[in-house]
Design a protein around this motif. Sequence first.
Motif, short mmCIF file in Angstrom:
data_model
loop_
_atom_site.label_atom_id
_atom_site.label_comp_id
_atom_site.label_asym_id
_atom_site.label_seq_id
_atom_site.Cartn_x
_atom_site.Cartn_y
_atom_site.Cartn_z
N TYR A 1 0.82 -1.22 0.00
CA TYR A 1 0.00 0.00 0.00
C TYR A 1 0.85 1.27 0.00
CZ TYR A 1 -4.65 -1.96 0.01
OH TYR A 1 -5.81 -2.58 -0.38
N MET A 2 2.05 1.20 0.52
CA MET A 2 2.94 2.36 0.37
C MET A 2 3.22 2.59 -1.12
SD MET A 2 5.76 2.52 3.41
CE MET A 2 6.38 4.05 2.72
N GLY A 3 3.49 1.50 -1.84
CA GLY A 3 3.70 1.62 -3.27
C GLY A 3 2.48 2.16 -3.98
N TYR A 4 1.32 1.68 -3.58
CA TYR A 4 0.06 2.14 -4.19
C TYR A 4 -0.13 3.64 -3.98
CZ TYR A 4 -4.98 2.64 -4.90
OH TYR A 4 -6.22 3.05 -5.32
N MET A 5 0.17 4.11 -2.77
CA MET A 5 0.03 5.53 -2.47
C MET A 5 1.02 6.36 -3.29
SD MET A 5 -2.48 5.48 -0.23
CE MET A 5 -2.56 6.84 0.95
N TYR A 6 2.26 5.89 -3.40
CA TYR A 6 3.25 6.59 -4.21
C TYR A 6 2.85 6.60 -5.69
CZ TYR A 6 6.86 7.23 -0.61
OH TYR A 6 7.57 7.65 0.50
N GLN A 7 2.31 5.49 -6.17
CA GLN A 7 1.94 5.39 -7.58
C GLN A 7 0.83 6.38 -7.94
OE1 GLN A 7 0.80 1.46 -8.86
NE2 GLN A 7 0.21 2.13 -10.90
N ASN A 8 -0.10 6.57 -7.02
CA ASN A 8 -1.26 7.41 -7.32
C ASN A 8 -1.20 8.80 -6.71
OD1 ASN A 8 -3.24 5.46 -8.77
ND2 ASN A 8 -2.49 4.29 -7.02
N GLY A 9 -0.15 9.06 -5.92
CA GLY A 9 -0.03 10.37 -5.29
C GLY A 9 -1.09 10.61 -4.24
N TYR A 10 -1.45 9.57 -3.51
CA TYR A 10 -2.45 9.69 -2.44
C TYR A 10 -1.76 9.97 -1.11
CZ TYR A 10 -5.90 7.52 -5.58
OH TYR A 10 -6.75 7.23 -6.63
N GLY A 11 -1.96 11.15 -0.57
CA GLY A 11 -1.40 11.49 0.73
C GLY A 11 0.09 11.72 0.72
N VAL A 12 0.68 11.70 -0.46
CA VAL A 12 2.12 11.86 -0.61
C VAL A 12 2.37 12.27 -2.07
CG1 VAL A 12 2.53 9.47 -1.32
CG2 VAL A 12 4.34 10.72 -0.14
N THR A 13 3.50 12.89 -2.32
CA THR A 13 3.83 13.27 -3.69
C THR A 13 4.03 12.03 -4.55
OG1 THR A 13 4.91 15.30 -2.90
CG2 THR A 13 5.44 14.56 -5.13
N GLU A 14 3.42 12.02 -5.73
CA GLU A 14 3.57 10.87 -6.63
C GLU A 14 5.05 10.61 -6.90
OE1 GLU A 14 3.00 10.16 -11.31
OE2 GLU A 14 1.11 10.65 -10.26
N ASN A 15 5.43 9.34 -6.76
CA ASN A 15 6.82 8.96 -7.00
C ASN A 15 6.84 7.53 -7.52
OD1 ASN A 15 9.56 8.07 -6.69
ND2 ASN A 15 9.91 9.76 -5.25
N ILE A 16 6.91 7.40 -8.84
CA ILE A 16 6.83 6.09 -9.47
C ILE A 16 8.01 5.21 -9.09
CG2 ILE A 16 6.66 4.84 -11.65
CD1 ILE A 16 4.18 6.45 -10.87
N ASN A 17 9.19 5.81 -8.94
CA ASN A 17 10.36 5.02 -8.55
C ASN A 17 10.17 4.38 -7.18
OD1 ASN A 17 12.16 5.34 -10.80
ND2 ASN A 17 12.45 7.47 -10.20
N LYS A 18 9.59 5.13 -6.24
CA LYS A 18 9.34 4.57 -4.91
C LYS A 18 8.24 3.52 -4.96
CE LYS A 18 11.10 8.34 -2.04
NZ LYS A 18 10.81 9.32 -0.95
#
Length: 374
Positions: free
Chosen positions: A176-193
């Motif tokens: 889910y951390m990856g999911y949040m990073y992928q979609n920019g939910y609650g955090v800046t979008e970061n595809i690498n992360k």
Amino acid sequence: MKKLKLFLLLTLLCPLILTGCKEKTSEKQTKEPAQPREETSATVNYNELSVKELSVYALEKDAKAAYRLGQIYDYGLMGESQNYTESLKWYEAAADKNYGKACSALGYFYLNGCGVDRDFDTAKDYFTRAIKYGDEEGYVGYGRIILEQKEEENYHLAFLDFKEAAAVVLLDGVYYMGYMYQNGYGVTENINKAVFSYNLVLLNQTDAIEDRFAVNSSTTGLGIIYATGKLEKADGKKAIEYFESAAEDGFAPAQYYLGTMYLNGIATNRDYEEALNCFESAGEKDYAPALCQIGYMYFNGLGVDSDYEQAVYYQKLAAAQGYAPAQINLGFLYENGYGVEKNLQTALSYYRLANEQGYEGATEAIVRMMDTNR
């Protein structure tokens, strides 16, 4: 002939599609000391016991045996049919002994409405108990409730919850951390992360049944990233490899995305029959996007004979789950009388349902119909 719009969605759904408290703060529950191990726990491999043997232990108040029985009926293991009522009974027996994993399982039952009415407050209570008795899965449950309720203002709290679980390499939390990073939910979008998180899940995967969701979701997430070219450039063949891997494990979202690749001939030959097979496999699990696509294929006669009534049937199955593309498709079908008796009021009702979710094109359809009715 006018065609239904194809809804090719390349953003991972949670189910998929989850914490039911808008007043939730970032304060975390304090864990109680681990419960004393029961006499059998140190010597018994519960995964090797038969249902009958587990029942004996469970009736003797063995929480781990009760939890294992809950898993068996939850997932339909060891030749037993999936039975949420039976699973609920055994999970409750384990939770009554303050077994954290059972509390998490019950939280998900109430979160997803499996065999019980959906109840976010009850789900949150169980997740709170799970954390209290040492299971970090409760943090994942907190975050998933926030996502399910679409509390965008609290997405940053969901991210912190997932991070708490990921800190102990709980695979659901890492995913889910990856999911949040992928979609920019609650955090800046970061595809690498996002890619890093998904790969971390795959590197740490086990054969445990409770890890399958995180593993398949991460695999599918990687497929989406390569299909859409968000990392560097699109790599359809690599995307298909990821989708196939999770699809072979029966993961509905992966089966759906694999179907879209065949349907549109992305990095493979266009194959309507194979696309339909993929959508039907996902549809058997009531995956709304796949049901919607089956309806689309029946409407347009792709891989099957054109059948408007079947198109309506599958769109209704998807729309009943609140899936906006199917709702707007049903509005179109009722507006034009395809497979159903023409009914402008019903069409308008479906367009409004899609509009309530902010779906693109719904407002335009409503305005058009209002002008028509003047």
